[in-house]
Design a protein around this motif. Structure first.
Motif, mmCIF file in Angstrom:
data_model
loop_
_atom_site.group_PDB
_atom_site.id
_atom_site.type_symbol
_atom_site.label_atom_id
_atom_site.label_comp_id
_atom_site.label_asym_id
_atom_site.label_seq_id
_atom_site.Cartn_x
_atom_site.Cartn_y
_atom_site.Cartn_z
ATOM 1 N N VAL A 161 44.804 48.650 34.646
ATOM 2 C CA VAL A 161 44.690 47.187 34.639
ATOM 3 C C VAL A 161 44.116 46.652 35.948
ATOM 4 C CG1 VAL A 161 45.965 45.017 34.479
ATOM 5 C CG2 VAL A 161 46.491 46.880 32.904
ATOM 6 N N PRO A 162 44.655 47.020 37.127
ATOM 7 C CA PRO A 162 44.036 46.529 38.366
ATOM 8 C C PRO A 162 42.622 47.030 38.565
ATOM 9 C CG PRO A 162 45.773 48.120 38.857
ATOM 10 C CD PRO A 162 45.899 47.765 37.411
ATOM 11 N N GLN A 163 42.350 48.264 38.082
ATOM 12 C CA GLN A 163 40.992 48.792 38.186
ATOM 13 C C GLN A 163 40.024 47.953 37.356
ATOM 14 O OE1 GLN A 163 39.786 52.768 36.441
ATOM 15 N NE2 GLN A 163 39.984 53.333 38.573
ATOM 16 N N LEU A 164 40.478 47.584 36.169
ATOM 17 C CA LEU A 164 39.669 46.754 35.286
ATOM 18 C C LEU A 164 39.462 45.364 35.883
ATOM 19 C CD1 LEU A 164 38.298 46.362 32.569
ATOM 20 C CD2 LEU A 164 40.510 45.786 31.588
ATOM 21 N N LEU A 165 40.536 44.788 36.430
ATOM 22 C CA LEU A 165 40.430 43.477 37.059
ATOM 23 C C LEU A 165 39.495 43.529 38.266
ATOM 24 C CD1 LEU A 165 44.141 42.240 36.959
ATOM 25 C CD2 LEU A 165 42.213 41.284 35.693
ATOM 26 N N ALA A 166 39.633 44.572 39.078
ATOM 27 C CA ALA A 166 38.787 44.699 40.268
ATOM 28 C C ALA A 166 37.314 44.784 39.876
ATOM 29 C CB ALA A 166 39.192 45.930 41.075
ATOM 30 N N GLY A 167 37.013 45.601 38.860
ATOM 31 C CA GLY A 167 35.626 45.733 38.416
ATOM 32 C C GLY A 167 35.081 44.450 37.841
ATOM 33 N N GLY A 168 35.888 43.776 37.017
ATOM 34 C CA GLY A 168 35.438 42.531 36.399
ATOM 35 C C GLY A 168 35.224 41.418 37.407
ATOM 36 N N ILE A 169 36.182 41.252 38.312
ATOM 37 C CA ILE A 169 36.083 40.199 39.324
ATOM 38 C C ILE A 169 34.931 40.480 40.282
ATOM 39 C CG2 ILE A 169 37.261 39.102 41.269
ATOM 40 C CD1 ILE A 169 39.903 39.591 39.746
ATOM 41 N N ALA A 170 34.780 41.741 40.669
ATOM 42 C CA ALA A 170 33.681 42.097 41.576
ATOM 43 C C ALA A 170 32.334 41.807 40.931
ATOM 44 C CB ALA A 170 33.776 43.578 41.948
ATOM 45 N N GLY A 171 32.213 42.146 39.654
ATOM 46 C CA GLY A 171 30.958 41.867 38.951
ATOM 47 C C GLY A 171 30.687 40.389 38.836
ATOM 48 N N ALA A 172 31.719 39.617 38.485
ATOM 49 C CA ALA A 172 31.561 38.168 38.339
ATOM 50 C C ALA A 172 31.196 37.519 39.667
ATOM 51 C CB ALA A 172 32.847 37.558 37.787
#
Length: 342
Positions: free
Chosen positions: A45-56
Motif C-alpha cells: 500500500v505505501p509503495q503504491l501510494l508513493a508511486g502514484g503520488i510521485a507520478g502525479a
C-alpha cells in the motif's frame, strides 16, 4: 510514450517518457548491501501510494511542457501546414499566456492526476500476477536466480502489465488529451462532462480511439528504455564504479527516456491525433486506421510532421524523471513506518 508512471513489485518507478527500470538498480544494491535493502522494504500500500503520488507530482510540475507537446502534436489536423511550420515553443507559450491565461498550462492536469492512481494500481497488481505466471512456466523454474531469466520475467511482465494498465485506464488518457488540446473555445467542461459528451457524440467506443497506437508503442518503449538504461548503467559502473548511484540512475534514466521518446514519438503523435478524431463535433480526418493515419501525415506534412512537439517532450524528460525518482524515494522513507506498512 507519454508518461505512464507505475510501480512494480520491487518498487520500480516506470515512466513512459523516461521509462526506467529502477528495479535492476535496487537489485544491484541488494547484492552489495543486503542489510540496507532489507531496511528499505515497505508494504504494497505505501509503495503504491508513493508511486502514484510521485507520478502525479511529477506530471503536475512538467504539465506546461506536456501541454505544449500535445498542442504541437495536433497542429496540422485542422490548420494550414504553412502556418504550422513557423510555430515555436516560446511563441506558443506566449500565446497560451495571452489568450488563455497562465493557469491554462495545466489544462487536463486534473484528469492526469485522476488517471495516475488507478493506472498505478492496475500496473502494480498486473505486474505481480504476470510475474508469478511467468515464473511458473516449465523450464524457467530451474533458472531461478539466473540474471537472464530474471530479465526475461521483468521485461515481459512489465510489458504485459503496461498493456493491461493502459487498456483499463485509457478513457481517462483520451479525456486528458481532449482537455489539454482545447484552446480558447471550450467544448468539454471537465472530466465527467467530457466522458458523457464523448459517449453521446461518438458512442462508447469513442473513449478508445487511438488505443491501438498506444498498445503498439508500449512494447518498443519498454524495450528501448530497458536496453539503453541497462547498457549505459553497466558501462558507467565499469568505468566509474565510485560514482553516486542517484547520479548514475538519473543520467542513464534520462538518456534512456530520450532514446525511447525519439523512437516511439511518431506512434505517440498518431495516438494523440486519433484521440482527437471527431472531437467537439468536428469531421473525421483520418478514416483509414493506424497505418492510414501514418500515411496521411507523411503525405500532407512530410516525415518531420511525425515529430511535431518532440522538443518540449525532450525538455520534460530530465526534470520529469528526476522529480519522480526523488519524490518516490522520499515518500518511501516517510511511509516505511506508517500505519499501512506491515
Amino acid at each position: 510514450m507519454e508518461a505512464q508512471v507505475g510501480v512494480s513489485g520491487h518498487g520500480a518507478v516506470v515512466d513512459g517518457g523516461a521509462r526506467t527500470f529502477l528495479q535492476q538498480q535496487q537489485q544491484h544494491h541488494h547484492q552489495q548491501r543486503p542489510s540496507v535493502h532489507q531496511q528499505s522494504q515497505i508494504g504494497a500500500v505505501p509503495q503504491l501510494l508513493a508511486g502514484g503520488i510521485a507520478g502525479a507530482f511529477s506530471k503536475t510540475c512538467t504539465a506546461p511542457l506536456a501541454r505544449l507537446t500535445i498542442l504541437f502534436q495536433v497542429q496540422g489536423m485542422h490548420s494550414d501546414i504553412a502556418k504550422v511550420g513557423k510555430a515555436s515553443i516560446w511563441r506558443e507559450a506566449l500565446r497560451i499566456v495571452n489568450e488563455e491565461g497562465f493557469r491554462a498550462f495545466w489544462k487536463g492536469n486534473l484528469v492526469t492526476i485522476a488517471h495516475r492512481l488507478p493506472y498505478s494500481s492496475v500496473n502494480f497488481y498486473a505486474y505481480e500476477r504476470y510475474k508469478s505466471l511467468l515464473k511458473s512456466i516449465p523450464g524457467l523454474e530451474s533458472y531461478r536466480g539466473n540474471a537472464s531469466a530474471d530479465i526475461f520475467v521483468h521485461f515481459i511482465g512489465g510489458g504485459l502489465s503496461g498493456i493491461t494498465a493502459a487498456s483499463a485506464t485509457y478513457p481517462l488518457d483520451l479525456v486528458r488529451t481532449r482537455l489539454a488540446a482545447q484552446r480558447s473555445a471550450i467544448y468539454y467542461r471537465g472530466i465527467s462532462h467530457a466522458l458523457q459528451t464523448i459517449c453521446r457524440d461518438e458512442g462508447f467506443f469513442g473513449l478508445y480511439k487511438g488505443l491501438g497506437a498506444t498498445l503498439l508503442g508500449v512494447g518498443p518503449s519498454i524495450a528501448i528504455s530497458f536496453s539503453v538504461y541497462e547498457a549505459l548503467r553497466s558501462r558507467w559502473h565499469s568505468q566509474r564504479p565510485n560514482d553516486s548511484a542517484v547520479m548514475v540512475t538519473l543520467a542513464c534514466g534520462s538518456l534512456s527516456g530520450i532514446a525511447s521518446s525519439t523512437a516511439t514519438f511518431p506512434l505517440d503523435l498518431v495516438r494523440r491525433r486519433m484521440q482527437l478524431e471527431g472531437a467537439a463535433g468536428r469531421a473525421c480526418i483520418y478514416k483509414t486506421g493506424l497505418f492510414g493515419t501514418f500515411g496521411h501525415i507523411i503525405r500532407s506534412e512530410g516525415l518531420r510532421g511525425l515529430y511535431r512537439g518532440i522538443l518540449p517532450e525532450y525538455y520534460k524528460v530530465v526534470p520529469g524523471f528526476g522529480i519522480v525518482f526523488m519524490t518516490y524515494e522520499t515518500l518511501k522513507k516517510l511511509l516505511s513506518n506508517g500505519p499501512f506498512d506491515h
